[in-house]
Design a protein around this motif. Structure first.
Motif, PDB file in Angstrom:
ATOM      1  N   LEU A  60      38.414  53.467 -33.330  1.00  0.00           N
ATOM      2  CA  LEU A  60      38.257  52.948 -34.444  1.00  0.00           C
ATOM      3  C   LEU A  60      38.419  53.959 -35.672  1.00  0.00           C
ATOM      4  CD1 LEU A  60      35.226  50.442 -34.233  1.00  0.00           C
ATOM      5  CD2 LEU A  60      37.612  49.898 -34.841  1.00  0.00           C
ATOM      6  N   GLY A  61      38.048  55.121 -35.434  1.00  0.00           N
ATOM      7  CA  GLY A  61      38.247  56.300 -36.452  1.00  0.00           C
ATOM      8  C   GLY A  61      39.572  56.578 -36.596  1.00  0.00           C
ATOM      9  N   LEU A  62      40.345  56.665 -35.304  1.00  0.00           N
ATOM     10  CA  LEU A  62      41.713  57.076 -35.400  1.00  0.00           C
ATOM     11  C   LEU A  62      42.635  56.006 -36.036  1.00  0.00           C
ATOM     12  CD1 LEU A  62      42.003  58.699 -31.647  1.00  0.00           C
ATOM     13  CD2 LEU A  62      42.196  59.552 -33.956  1.00  0.00           C
ATOM     14  N   ILE A  63      42.219  54.699 -35.716  1.00  0.00           N
ATOM     15  CA  ILE A  63      42.974  53.865 -36.435  1.00  0.00           C
ATOM     16  C   ILE A  63      42.670  53.882 -38.083  1.00  0.00           C
ATOM     17  CG2 ILE A  63      42.955  51.136 -37.112  1.00  0.00           C
ATOM     18  CD1 ILE A  63      42.107  50.775 -34.002  1.00  0.00           C
ATOM     19  N   GLY A  64      41.665  54.317 -38.363  1.00  0.00           N
ATOM     20  CA  GLY A  64      41.412  54.377 -39.903  1.00  0.00           C
ATOM     21  C   GLY A  64      42.057  55.597 -40.524  1.00  0.00           C
ATOM     22  N   ILE A  65      42.433  56.399 -39.715  1.00  0.00           N
ATOM     23  CA  ILE A  65      43.187  57.585 -40.385  1.00  0.00           C
ATOM     24  C   ILE A  65      44.631  57.623 -39.414  1.00  0.00           C
ATOM     25  CG2 ILE A  65      40.988  58.904 -40.722  1.00  0.00           C
ATOM     26  CD1 ILE A  65      41.696  60.645 -38.441  1.00  0.00           C
ATOM     27  N   ALA A  66      45.054  56.679 -39.001  1.00  0.00           N
ATOM     28  CA  ALA A  66      46.361  56.710 -38.239  1.00  0.00           C
ATOM     29  C   ALA A  66      47.681  57.224 -39.536  1.00  0.00           C
ATOM     30  CB  ALA A  66      46.756  55.621 -37.924  1.00  0.00           C
ATOM     31  N   ASP A  67      47.434  56.774 -40.806  1.00  0.00           N
ATOM     32  CA  ASP A  67      48.700  57.067 -41.632  1.00  0.00           C
ATOM     33  C   ASP A  67      48.429  58.480 -42.258  1.00  0.00           C
ATOM     34  OD1 ASP A  67      46.179  56.335 -43.013  1.00  0.00           O
ATOM     35  OD2 ASP A  67      47.287  55.352 -44.661  1.00  0.00           O
ATOM     36  N   LYS A  68      47.420  59.259 -41.902  1.00  0.00           N
ATOM     37  CA  LYS A  68      47.031  60.422 -42.509  1.00  0.00           C
ATOM     38  C   LYS A  68      47.334  61.603 -41.460  1.00  0.00           C
ATOM     39  CE  LYS A  68      43.699  58.458 -45.582  1.00  0.00           C
ATOM     40  NZ  LYS A  68      42.474  57.962 -45.604  1.00  0.00           N
ATOM     41  N   ILE A  69      47.503  61.562 -40.205  1.00  0.00           N
ATOM     42  CA  ILE A  69      47.409  62.580 -39.399  1.00  0.00           C
ATOM     43  C   ILE A  69      48.722  62.398 -38.407  1.00  0.00           C
ATOM     44  CG2 ILE A  69      45.114  62.869 -39.129  1.00  0.00           C
ATOM     45  CD1 ILE A  69      45.126  61.665 -36.441  1.00  0.00           C
ATOM     46  N   SER A  70      49.059  63.411 -37.920  1.00  0.00           N
ATOM     47  CA  SER A  70      50.563  63.475 -37.206  1.00  0.00           C
ATOM     48  C   SER A  70      50.329  63.065 -35.498  1.00  0.00           C
ATOM     49  CB  SER A  70      50.959  64.797 -37.180  1.00  0.00           C
ATOM     50  OG  SER A  70      50.274  65.745 -36.408  1.00  0.00           O
ATOM     51  N   ALA A  71      51.417  62.792 -34.969  1.00  0.00           N
ATOM     52  CA  ALA A  71      51.299  62.330 -33.642  1.00  0.00           C
ATOM     53  C   ALA A  71      50.776  63.251 -32.606  1.00  0.00           C
ATOM     54  CB  ALA A  71      52.601  62.025 -33.208  1.00  0.00           C
ATOM     55  N   LEU A  72      50.950  64.822 -33.060  1.00  0.00           N
ATOM     56  CA  LEU A  72      50.477  65.863 -32.331  1.00  0.00           C
ATOM     57  C   LEU A  72      48.576  65.817 -32.532  1.00  0.00           C
ATOM     58  CD1 LEU A  72      50.629  68.419 -30.658  1.00  0.00           C
ATOM     59  CD2 LEU A  72      51.005  69.741 -32.806  1.00  0.00           C
ATOM     60  N   ASN A  73      48.395  65.584 -33.709  1.00  0.00           N
ATOM     61  CA  ASN A  73      47.180  65.485 -33.951  1.00  0.00           C
ATOM     62  C   ASN A  73      46.149  64.342 -32.882  1.00  0.00           C
ATOM     63  OD1 ASN A  73      46.886  67.762 -35.613  1.00  0.00           O
ATOM     64  ND2 ASN A  73      46.726  66.702 -37.277  1.00  0.00           N
ATOM     65  N   PHE A  74      46.978  63.327 -33.166  1.00  0.00           N
ATOM     66  CA  PHE A  74      46.555  62.020 -32.150  1.00  0.00           C
ATOM     67  C   PHE A  74      46.366  62.474 -30.583  1.00  0.00           C
ATOM     68  CE2 PHE A  74      47.443  58.658 -35.299  1.00  0.00           C
ATOM     69  CZ  PHE A  74      46.527  58.049 -35.112  1.00  0.00           C
ATOM     70  N   ILE A  75      47.162  63.084 -30.230  1.00  0.00           N
ATOM     71  CA  ILE A  75      47.227  63.863 -28.900  1.00  0.00           C
ATOM     72  C   ILE A  75      45.982  64.938 -28.602  1.00  0.00           C
ATOM     73  CG2 ILE A  75      48.559  65.203 -27.185  1.00  0.00           C
ATOM     74  CD1 ILE A  75      51.074  63.825 -28.236  1.00  0.00           C
ATOM     75  N   ILE A  76      45.884  65.781 -29.696  1.00  0.00           N
ATOM     76  CA  ILE A  76      44.723  66.758 -29.479  1.00  0.00           C
ATOM     77  C   ILE A  76      43.463  66.069 -29.460  1.00  0.00           C
ATOM     78  CG2 ILE A  76      43.610  68.569 -30.770  1.00  0.00           C
ATOM     79  CD1 ILE A  76      46.770  69.520 -31.743  1.00  0.00           C
ATOM     80  N   ILE A  77      43.289  65.027 -30.504  1.00  0.00           N
ATOM     81  CA  ILE A  77      41.985  64.176 -30.645  1.00  0.00           C
ATOM     82  C   ILE A  77      41.733  63.574 -29.188  1.00  0.00           C
ATOM     83  CG2 ILE A  77      40.676  62.576 -31.521  1.00  0.00           C
ATOM     84  CD1 ILE A  77      42.138  63.341 -34.357  1.00  0.00           C
ATOM     85  N   GLY A  78      42.895  62.735 -28.622  1.00  0.00           N
ATOM     86  CA  GLY A  78      42.606  62.137 -27.415  1.00  0.00           C
ATOM     87  C   GLY A  78      42.391  63.116 -26.238  1.00  0.00           C
ATOM     88  N   ALA A  79      42.977  64.039 -26.221  1.00  0.00           N
ATOM     89  CA  ALA A  79      42.647  64.954 -25.080  1.00  0.00           C
ATOM     90  C   ALA A  79      41.382  65.588 -25.239  1.00  0.00           C
ATOM     91  CB  ALA A  79      43.598  66.372 -25.187  1.00  0.00           C
ATOM     92  N   GLY A  80      40.898  66.030 -26.495  1.00  0.00           N
ATOM     93  CA  GLY A  80      39.332  66.257 -26.655  1.00  0.00           C
ATOM     94  C   GLY A  80      38.363  65.271 -26.003  1.00  0.00           C
ATOM     95  N   VAL A  81      38.574  63.834 -26.703  1.00  0.00           N
ATOM     96  CA  VAL A  81      37.846  62.904 -25.961  1.00  0.00           C
ATOM     97  C   VAL A  81      37.775  62.917 -24.557  1.00  0.00           C
ATOM     98  CG1 VAL A  81      37.338  60.242 -25.959  1.00  0.00           C
ATOM     99  CG2 VAL A  81      37.730  61.500 -28.005  1.00  0.00           C
ATOM    100  N   ALA A  82      38.907  62.964 -23.931  1.00  0.00           N
ATOM    101  CA  ALA A  82      39.066  62.907 -22.547  1.00  0.00           C
ATOM    102  C   ALA A  82      38.391  64.106 -21.793  1.00  0.00           C
ATOM    103  CB  ALA A  82      40.725  63.008 -22.145  1.00  0.00           C
ATOM    104  N   LEU A  83      38.467  65.278 -22.463  1.00  0.00           N
ATOM    105  CA  LEU A  83      37.759  66.537 -21.911  1.00  0.00           C
ATOM    106  C   LEU A  83      36.416  66.054 -22.047  1.00  0.00           C
ATOM    107  CD1 LEU A  83      40.025  69.434 -23.183  1.00  0.00           C
ATOM    108  CD2 LEU A  83      39.486  68.526 -20.789  1.00  0.00           C
ATOM    109  N   ILE A  84      35.696  65.690 -23.224  1.00  0.00           N
ATOM    110  CA  ILE A  84      34.269  65.619 -23.224  1.00  0.00           C
ATOM    111  C   ILE A  84      33.926  64.457 -22.054  1.00  0.00           C
ATOM    112  CG2 ILE A  84      32.527  64.261 -24.584  1.00  0.00           C
ATOM    113  CD1 ILE A  84      34.190  65.145 -27.092  1.00  0.00           C
ATOM    114  N   LEU A  85      34.412  63.453 -21.637  1.00  0.00           N
ATOM    115  CA  LEU A  85      34.322  62.675 -20.788  1.00  0.00           C
ATOM    116  C   LEU A  85      34.337  63.203 -19.534  1.00  0.00           C
ATOM    117  CD1 LEU A  85      36.207  59.390 -21.978  1.00  0.00           C
ATOM    118  CD2 LEU A  85      33.512  59.720 -22.310  1.00  0.00           C
TER     119      LEU A  85
END
Length: 90
Positions: A60-85
């Motif tokens: 939900l947070g990523l959806i909320g900021i989708a227009d403000k961040i780059s695709a690379l930042n999406f990948i970095i955030i997704g990787a961070g969540v995956a690493l936490i899990l």
């Protein structure tokens, strides 16, 4: 009184409130059953709830900021969540 300006923030908050209610209910159930075996079973269910809430709130947070961040930042955030899990499962 709290005035809600952003529906995504409200949704994120409601998911966290729901998660908290589930955690509190689980604690009460542990006290009610009063056995280590049952408490471990209840805790096992909670181990599934936590990561699901984490992923949903992050999404939900990523959806909320989708227009403000780059695709690379999406990948970095997704990787961070995956690493936490991954880190919590090992």
């Amino acid at each position: 009184m709290i005035f809600i300006k952003n529906k995504i923030v409200a949704s994120m908050s409601l998911l966290r409130i729901l998660s908290g209610i589930i955690e509190f209910t689980a604690a009460l159930l542990m006290l009610k059953f009063n056995t280590v075996e049952r408490a471990l079973q209840i805790n096992s269910v909670l181990a599934m709830v936590g990561p699901v809430v984490l992923v949903l709130v992050t999404t939900l947070g990523l959806i909320g900021i989708a227009d403000k961040i780059s695709a690379l930042n999406f990948i970095i955030i997704g990787a961070g969540v995956a690493l936490i899990l991954l880190g919590t499962k090992l």
